[in-house]
Design a protein around this motif. Structure first.
Motif, PDB file in Angstrom:
ATOM      1  N   ALA A 336      10.578  -4.364  -5.491  1.00  0.00           N
ATOM      2  CA  ALA A 336      10.741  -5.823  -5.542  1.00  0.00           C
ATOM      3  C   ALA A 336      10.015  -6.477  -4.373  1.00  0.00           C
ATOM      4  CB  ALA A 336      12.227  -6.190  -5.525  1.00  0.00           C
ATOM      5  N   ARG A 337      10.078  -5.851  -3.199  1.00  0.00           N
ATOM      6  CA  ARG A 337       9.323  -6.382  -2.057  1.00  0.00           C
ATOM      7  C   ARG A 337       7.825  -6.272  -2.300  1.00  0.00           C
ATOM      8  NH1 ARG A 337      12.951  -3.020   1.175  1.00  0.00           N
ATOM      9  NH2 ARG A 337      11.148  -1.703   1.680  1.00  0.00           N
ATOM     10  N   PHE A 338       7.379  -5.127  -2.820  1.00  0.00           N
ATOM     11  CA  PHE A 338       5.946  -4.917  -3.047  1.00  0.00           C
ATOM     12  C   PHE A 338       5.369  -5.957  -4.012  1.00  0.00           C
ATOM     13  CE2 PHE A 338       6.342  -0.034  -2.246  1.00  0.00           C
ATOM     14  CZ  PHE A 338       6.510  -0.270  -0.895  1.00  0.00           C
ATOM     15  N   GLN A 339       6.166  -6.431  -4.969  1.00  0.00           N
ATOM     16  CA  GLN A 339       5.660  -7.401  -5.938  1.00  0.00           C
ATOM     17  C   GLN A 339       5.144  -8.665  -5.255  1.00  0.00           C
ATOM     18  OE1 GLN A 339       8.751  -8.092  -8.857  1.00  0.00           O
ATOM     19  NE2 GLN A 339       8.049  -6.403 -10.132  1.00  0.00           N
ATOM     20  N   PHE A 340       5.782  -9.067  -4.158  1.00  0.00           N
ATOM     21  CA  PHE A 340       5.336 -10.265  -3.448  1.00  0.00           C
ATOM     22  C   PHE A 340       3.928 -10.071  -2.895  1.00  0.00           C
ATOM     23  CE2 PHE A 340       9.491 -11.633  -4.143  1.00  0.00           C
ATOM     24  CZ  PHE A 340       9.673 -12.945  -3.687  1.00  0.00           C
ATOM     25  N   TYR A 341       3.674  -8.909  -2.311  1.00  0.00           N
ATOM     26  CA  TYR A 341       2.333  -8.629  -1.805  1.00  0.00           C
ATOM     27  C   TYR A 341       1.318  -8.529  -2.936  1.00  0.00           C
ATOM     28  CZ  TYR A 341       4.020  -7.484   2.933  1.00  0.00           C
ATOM     29  OH  TYR A 341       4.555  -7.529   4.197  1.00  0.00           O
ATOM     30  N   ALA A 342       1.700  -7.857  -4.020  1.00  0.00           N
ATOM     31  CA  ALA A 342       0.761  -7.660  -5.124  1.00  0.00           C
ATOM     32  C   ALA A 342       0.271  -9.005  -5.657  1.00  0.00           C
ATOM     33  CB  ALA A 342       1.424  -6.861  -6.239  1.00  0.00           C
ATOM     34  N   ILE A 343       1.173  -9.958  -5.783  1.00  0.00           N
ATOM     35  CA  ILE A 343       0.813 -11.265  -6.336  1.00  0.00           C
ATOM     36  C   ILE A 343       0.054 -12.109  -5.320  1.00  0.00           C
ATOM     37  CG2 ILE A 343       1.786 -13.475  -7.108  1.00  0.00           C
ATOM     38  CD1 ILE A 343       3.993 -11.837  -8.496  1.00  0.00           C
ATOM     39  N   ALA A 344       0.554 -12.178  -4.098  1.00  0.00           N
ATOM     40  CA  ALA A 344      -0.019 -13.108  -3.121  1.00  0.00           C
ATOM     41  C   ALA A 344      -1.236 -12.553  -2.404  1.00  0.00           C
ATOM     42  CB  ALA A 344       1.050 -13.493  -2.099  1.00  0.00           C
ATOM     43  N   GLN A 345      -1.142 -11.314  -1.919  1.00  0.00           N
ATOM     44  CA  GLN A 345      -2.223 -10.760  -1.114  1.00  0.00           C
ATOM     45  C   GLN A 345      -3.332 -10.162  -1.965  1.00  0.00           C
ATOM     46  OE1 GLN A 345      -0.890  -8.433   2.204  1.00  0.00           O
ATOM     47  NE2 GLN A 345      -2.835  -7.356   2.457  1.00  0.00           N
ATOM     48  N   ASP A 373      20.630  -2.289 -16.183  1.00  0.00           N
ATOM     49  CA  ASP A 373      21.043  -1.438 -15.082  1.00  0.00           C
ATOM     50  C   ASP A 373      20.826  -2.145 -13.743  1.00  0.00           C
ATOM     51  OD1 ASP A 373      21.685   1.705 -14.725  1.00  0.00           O
ATOM     52  OD2 ASP A 373      20.543   0.942 -13.017  1.00  0.00           O
ATOM     53  N   GLU A 374      21.758  -1.902 -12.829  1.00  0.00           N
ATOM     54  CA  GLU A 374      21.717  -2.545 -11.516  1.00  0.00           C
ATOM     55  C   GLU A 374      20.433  -2.219 -10.761  1.00  0.00           C
ATOM     56  OE1 GLU A 374      22.857  -4.872  -8.326  1.00  0.00           O
ATOM     57  OE2 GLU A 374      23.731  -4.762 -10.340  1.00  0.00           O
ATOM     58  N   LYS A 375      19.815  -1.091 -11.071  1.00  0.00           N
ATOM     59  CA  LYS A 375      18.572  -0.717 -10.381  1.00  0.00           C
ATOM     60  C   LYS A 375      17.472  -1.760 -10.577  1.00  0.00           C
ATOM     61  CE  LYS A 375      19.380   4.267 -11.225  1.00  0.00           C
ATOM     62  NZ  LYS A 375      20.358   4.190 -12.327  1.00  0.00           N
ATOM     63  N   PHE A 376      17.578  -2.561 -11.645  1.00  0.00           N
ATOM     64  CA  PHE A 376      16.538  -3.546 -11.948  1.00  0.00           C
ATOM     65  C   PHE A 376      16.915  -4.964 -11.500  1.00  0.00           C
ATOM     66  CE2 PHE A 376      15.947  -0.116 -15.001  1.00  0.00           C
ATOM     67  CZ  PHE A 376      14.582   0.115 -14.905  1.00  0.00           C
ATOM     68  N   SER A 377      18.044  -5.116 -10.800  1.00  0.00           N
ATOM     69  CA  SER A 377      18.528  -6.464 -10.479  1.00  0.00           C
ATOM     70  C   SER A 377      17.580  -7.219  -9.555  1.00  0.00           C
ATOM     71  CB  SER A 377      19.928  -6.384  -9.856  1.00  0.00           C
ATOM     72  OG  SER A 377      19.903  -5.633  -8.650  1.00  0.00           O
ATOM     73  N   ASP A 378      16.973  -6.526  -8.595  1.00  0.00           N
ATOM     74  CA  ASP A 378      16.061  -7.213  -7.676  1.00  0.00           C
ATOM     75  C   ASP A 378      14.755  -7.600  -8.365  1.00  0.00           C
ATOM     76  OD1 ASP A 378      17.622  -7.094  -5.174  1.00  0.00           O
ATOM     77  OD2 ASP A 378      17.421  -4.940  -5.449  1.00  0.00           O
ATOM     78  N   ILE A 379      14.309  -6.777  -9.300  1.00  0.00           N
ATOM     79  CA  ILE A 379      13.130  -7.135 -10.094  1.00  0.00           C
ATOM     80  C   ILE A 379      13.452  -8.353 -10.956  1.00  0.00           C
ATOM     81  CG2 ILE A 379      11.467  -6.342 -11.814  1.00  0.00           C
ATOM     82  CD1 ILE A 379      11.249  -4.789  -9.203  1.00  0.00           C
ATOM     83  N   ALA A 380      14.633  -8.374 -11.574  1.00  0.00           N
ATOM     84  CA  ALA A 380      15.046  -9.505 -12.402  1.00  0.00           C
ATOM     85  C   ALA A 380      15.107 -10.784 -11.581  1.00  0.00           C
ATOM     86  CB  ALA A 380      16.393  -9.222 -13.052  1.00  0.00           C
ATOM     87  N   ALA A 381      15.633 -10.688 -10.356  1.00  0.00           N
ATOM     88  CA  ALA A 381      15.698 -11.864  -9.485  1.00  0.00           C
ATOM     89  C   ALA A 381      14.297 -12.363  -9.140  1.00  0.00           C
ATOM     90  CB  ALA A 381      16.481 -11.526  -8.220  1.00  0.00           C
ATOM     91  N   ASN A 382      13.372 -11.434  -8.870  1.00  0.00           N
ATOM     92  CA  ASN A 382      11.976 -11.821  -8.636  1.00  0.00           C
ATOM     93  C   ASN A 382      11.404 -12.579  -9.825  1.00  0.00           C
ATOM     94  OD1 ASN A 382      11.958 -10.560  -6.161  1.00  0.00           O
ATOM     95  ND2 ASN A 382      10.388  -9.054  -6.691  1.00  0.00           N
ATOM     96  N   TYR A 383      11.575 -12.005 -11.015  1.00  0.00           N
ATOM     97  CA  TYR A 383      10.978 -12.600 -12.204  1.00  0.00           C
ATOM     98  C   TYR A 383      11.517 -14.006 -12.452  1.00  0.00           C
ATOM     99  CZ  TYR A 383       8.763  -8.170 -13.632  1.00  0.00           C
ATOM    100  OH  TYR A 383       7.983  -7.048 -13.706  1.00  0.00           O
ATOM    101  N   THR A 384      12.789 -14.237 -12.139  1.00  0.00           N
ATOM    102  CA  THR A 384      13.351 -15.587 -12.286  1.00  0.00           C
ATOM    103  C   THR A 384      12.628 -16.564 -11.372  1.00  0.00           C
ATOM    104  OG1 THR A 384      15.531 -14.755 -12.919  1.00  0.00           O
ATOM    105  CG2 THR A 384      15.432 -16.982 -12.020  1.00  0.00           C
TER     106      THR A 384
END
Length: 533
Positions: A336-345, A373-384
């Motif tokens: 979930a943290r890496f997604q921010f870099y992938a999009i912005a940087q 599954d709870e393992k995907f909750s941070d990804i779901a929060a990112n996508y929102t």
């Protein structure tokens, strides 16, 4: 009574199939009455790239099914969880062994059902062609082909052993794959060109050969002796040329964007064959780009949750005339943290988390099949959050007015720069969370000279003048919490007082619109809230 139930079941199945076929026929009729649509494509300019869908930029917020889950009876149970995750795109395998069980006879009923299901849930599809190659093997080729090794030869290793990998130098192998892939693309065009539910196609999956550095068959040895290349370079050229023929044949029928993905060479000590040799790893990426021009990009599959490796792989595949796309990543807070870099940087056109459905056969992956599954909750929060700033993020990617930062176990603060400002990010929030989660991540977008969007989670932000920027400090004039509806900003509330004092992004995620005022001198005193005196 048993016979009665059987008859009823048959009637229900026939009605369901008839309904799906009738719906597809109605779509085709509507399609025939429209002007030729503009197909999805990848726009490239000055080393940048973006995905265009319906004549607009599009950011793929995706998920990928487990390998054997692209069946209607699985997806009928999975659509609600996909909606909970907040994806706009689902990556779905198409199995050569299923669509052409009998040579020359094609069955697309499963695919048609999946396309209709995606339309019903307003989700786009990326189809993954599990054809000749899947993860360095050929296990998804049809039985009639795998049994006939005389006409459809396998790769041979240096010890003379036959492998479960189709030889890439065989004309029969590539022709059989081309025939099936062309039939697939023709069918997609017939049933989906107007709706464009299917927006991109992956050609093969993590191409390469496990168990050998190259093909040692007689035909391959003759070619190898003539080429005078290293074993891995030779095999890369063979696979790239094979994939090019398949992709070019498919594009000639229906010109959707196509890509190949890579099982990355993650450790320098690994030898070719310990990872799929000849796949589009970074050391042979130039060969793939030269030999497979019909492949629009090479997507990188990233599962290592070590930040330096993530940054290196993104940097490698965001350069070399390649547009970054991450079709597979892991789950959990690190990714979930890496997604921010992938999009912005790294300006990725999209990303997808792997293994979303709980209806798999992995004995090591415990899931609750009744909910996401709870393992995907941070990804779901990112996508929102990303969805609520969708156009703004895409515009900022194209204009290079976007930066991001993310917490790591050994990184408690970092500074980003944008325009005339440095933005200090501090992590470790909320302080009451035990144990700490390392969940801090933030994205900053410049709208105007002194106006910014800040979005993210669990990070304190402070705007400061860049060195020699011509002003000594800055004031926060206004902070609005809200979201974007299309291009329009919708304010939910103002932040002021204690909220601005803390200037910390919320654990559930938040999007803030901030207006600043430059001042000549910085305030020298200390400010504390009255409840902290």
């Amino acid at each position: 009574m048993k016979r009665l139930f059987t008859i009823i079941a048959v009637i229900i199945i026939c009605c369901a199939n008839t309904t799906a076929q009738e719906r597809l026929r109605s779509y085709r009729l509507a399609q025939s009455q429209q002007t030729e649509p503009v197909l999805p494509h990848i726009e490239k300019k000055d080393g940048r790239g973006r995905f265009i869908l319906n004549n607009k930029p599009f950011l793929i917020l995706g998920a990928q099914l487990w390998n054997s889950s692209a069946w209607p009876y699985i997806l009928d149970k999975e659509w609600p969880q996909l909606e909970q995750l907040g994806i706009n795109t689902l990556e779905v395998p198409v199995y050569w062994q299923q669509i052409e069980e009998t040579k020359g006879q094609f069955d697309f009923k499963n695919l048609d059902s999946i396309i209709l299901g995606a339309r019903d849930h307003n989700i786009k599809l990326i189809l993954l062609w599990f054809g000749s190659y899947k993860n360095g093997s050929s296990q998804y080729a049809p039985e009639w082909l795998l049994h006939d090794t005389k006409n459809y030869p396998r790769m041979i290793n240096a010890a003379g052993q036959e492998l479960l990998v189709l030889s890439a130098v065989s004309k029969n192998n590539v022709q059989a794959d081309m025939n099936a892939f062309t039939a697939l693309m023709k069918h997609i065009k017939e049933v989906d060109e107007a709706q464009q539910t299917v927006i991109m196609v992956q050609v093969e999956n993590e191409c390469g050969s496990l168990g050998t550095d190259r093909d040692y068959s007689d035909e391959a040895n003759t070619l190898f002796a003539r080429e005078k290349e290293s074993s891995e370079n030779f095999q890369a050229a063979c696979f790239a040329e094979y994939v090019e023929k398949v992709a070019a044949a498919g594009k000639a029928v229906y010109n959707l964007p196509m890509y190949a993905n890579v099982w990355m060479k993650d450790m320098d000590y690994r030898r070719p064959g310990e990872y799929p040799s000849g796949g589009p790893t970074v050391n042979v990426l130039d060969i793939w780009k030269a030999k497979a021009p019909s492949i629009d990009l090479i997507g990188v599959d990233l599962y290592i949750n070590y930040a330096p490796t993530f940054h290196k792989m993104c940097s490698d595949y965001a350069g070399k005339n390649n547009v970054l796309f991450i079709p597979e990543t892991g789950k959990g807070i690190e990714f979930a943290r890496f997604q921010f870099y992938a999009i912005a940087q790294y300006k990725t056109i999209g990303l997808a988390t792997y293994g979303i459905d709980p209806f798999h056969a992995d004995p090591h992956d415990k899931r609750d099949s009744t909910k996401l599954d709870e393992k995907f909750s941070d990804i779901a929060a990112n996508y929102t959050l990303f969805s609520n700033a969708f156009n703004t993020i895409l515009d900022a990617q194209w204009q290079h007015t976007i930066v991001a930062g993310a917490q790591e176990p050994d990184l408690k603060e970092q500074t980003l720069s944008l325009g005339d400002y440095d933005i200090l990010l501090q992590y470790g929030f909320p302080t009451y969370r035990t144990p700490p989660k390392n969940s801090g991540r933030a994205m900053v977008i410049q709208l105007k000279e002194d106006e910014f969007i800040v979005l993210g989670f669990d990070a304190k932000f402070t705007f400061r003048p860049k060195e020699n920027a011509g002003f000594g400090s800055c004031e926060i004039i206004s902070v609005e919490e809200g979201y974007f509806k299309g291009d329009d900003w919708i304010r939910k509330r103002f932040w002021n007082g204690d909220e601005v004092y803390h200037s910390t992004l919320l654990p559930q995620g938040v999007i803030l619109k901030i207006k600043l005022r430059k001042t000549k001198a910085a305030f020298k005193g200390t400010i504390k809230a009255n409840f902290e005196q």
